[in-house]
Scaffold this active site. Structure first.
Site, PDB file in Angstrom:
ATOM      1  N   SER A 163       1.310 -18.114  -0.082  1.00  0.00           N
ATOM      2  CA  SER A 163       1.758 -17.008   0.756  1.00  0.00           C
ATOM      3  C   SER A 163       3.109 -16.506   0.242  1.00  0.00           C
ATOM      4  CB  SER A 163       1.832 -17.489   2.213  1.00  0.00           C
ATOM      5  OG  SER A 163       2.359 -16.487   3.045  1.00  0.00           O
ATOM      6  N   SER A 164       4.007 -16.166   1.132  1.00  0.00           N
ATOM      7  CA  SER A 164       5.340 -15.698   0.753  1.00  0.00           C
ATOM      8  C   SER A 164       6.256 -15.729   1.963  1.00  0.00           C
ATOM      9  CB  SER A 164       5.287 -14.270   0.209  1.00  0.00           C
ATOM     10  OG  SER A 164       6.596 -13.737   0.056  1.00  0.00           O
ATOM     11  N   TYR A 177       2.851  -5.552   1.715  1.00  0.00           N
ATOM     12  CA  TYR A 177       2.876  -6.875   1.079  1.00  0.00           C
ATOM     13  C   TYR A 177       3.045  -7.984   2.111  1.00  0.00           C
ATOM     14  CZ  TYR A 177       4.345 -10.796  -1.821  1.00  0.00           C
ATOM     15  OH  TYR A 177       4.456 -12.039  -2.411  1.00  0.00           O
ATOM     16  N   LYS A 181       0.397 -11.120   3.277  1.00  0.00           N
ATOM     17  CA  LYS A 181       0.694 -12.551   3.234  1.00  0.00           C
ATOM     18  C   LYS A 181       0.630 -13.169   4.632  1.00  0.00           C
ATOM     19  CE  LYS A 181       1.215 -13.082  -1.173  1.00  0.00           C
ATOM     20  NZ  LYS A 181       0.273 -13.931  -1.937  1.00  0.00           N
TER      21      LYS A 181
END
EC number: 1.1.1.-
Length: 304
Positions: A163-164, A177, A181
């Site tokens: 993920s982020s 974005y 995620k």
């Protein structure tokens, strides 16, 4: 080094470079056979070199497959068939062992930095949304679904989604974005329940990582990121030798950028993030599922 993954089969998407390549190296070093996926022609030589490196250095079976994850419904079965071909190369059907994927790392992803009604890039449109969600959300979904019937039947399977920290922070300009995620983290929890009899499913939440994607973000994003990295306890940097060794041939560039443009707060390295992914693939992680595990130097903790 101990080889706890001896004889296992792992699929790592987006593994020609960066976090994916670092994960592939760790898994192979511990005995796993690995299928590496990549997309672009420009990654072909890098991928070929990685396959040769891992095969010769660790004595494991490694192959690659080129497929476009933006076309997930086509890519997923291609990847599974390539994994089957790899499996059959060292465990032929005549041996009686059933095709099995032990580890799936959904790592491949693309970035997007665009404000609502962006004064430079214009309004976010359906094409941009579709581009990002096709690779960051739909591809992991369809690949996990395709792999599911081939996971172990004894809960020893491991799925890790990359993920982020963007999913937690709410960065300006990252509606698409960060949203993608966040979706991946939510799917992680759902799959942890649906696949509980076969595999654990967890997500790793990296922060900034030294490499192409973070470099391309550029000074404007680095400045925007400064308050978050300032509060992350492990990101403090003052030329430590062990950190510069990780930067390798880019040590001088790394040192200059971190000191001059990143406020003395360093990004992580792919291998540091891969270490957390590796941890979630071990037998010892078997009581952990549906979790988001941070590999971001304490960055997410700093905004709690």
């Amino acid at each position: 080094m101990a080889r706890p993954y001896e004889g296992k089969l792992a699929i790592v998407t987006g593994a020609s470079r960066g976090i994916g390549a670092a994960v592939a190296r760790r898994l192979a070093a511990k005995g796993s056979n690995v299928l590496i996926t990549f997309t672009s022609d420009s990654s072909r030589d890098l991928t070929r070199g990685l396959v040769e490196e891992l095969s010769s250095k660790h004595g494991v079976h490694v192959q690659s497959v080129q497929t476009d994850l933006a076309k997930a419904s086509t890519a997923a079965p291609i990847i599974v068939e390539a994994a089957r071909t790899l499996f059959d190369s060292y465990s032929p059907p005549s041996g009686g062992k059933k095709f099995q994927v032990d580890i799936l790392i959904n790592n491949a992803g693309v970035s997007s930095n665009q404000f609502l009604n962006d004064p430079e890039k214009g309004a976010i449109d359906e094409a941009e949304f579709t581009r990002v969600y096709a690779i960051n959300v739909l591809a992991p979904l369809l690949l996990t679904q395709a792999v599911a019937p081939h996971l172990p039947a004894d809960r020893s399977g491991r799925i890790v989604n990359v993920s982020s920290v963007s999913a937690s922070i709410g960065y300006l300009g990252q509606s698409v974005y960060a949203g993608s995620k966040g979706a991946l983290e939510v799917m992680t929890r759902t799959w942890a329940r649906e696949l509980a009899e076969r595999a654990t499913v967890n997500s790793v939440n990296p922060g900034p990582a030294w490499g192409d994607m973070y470099a391309e973000a550029g000074p404007t994003f680095w400045r925007r990121n400064q308050p978050y990295v300032d509060a992350a306890p492990l990101m403090a940097y003052d030329g430590e030798e062990d950190v510069l060794r990780r930067a390798g041939g880019e040590a001088d560039k790394f040192d200059r950028l971190v000191r001059e443009q990143m406020g003395g707060r360093r990004p992580g390295f792919a291998d540091e993030i891969a270490g957390t992914v590796d941890m979630l693939c071990t037998e010892e992680s078997g009581w952990t599922t549906g979790s988001v595990v941070c590999a971001n130097g304490g960055m997410r903790m700093s905004i709690a």
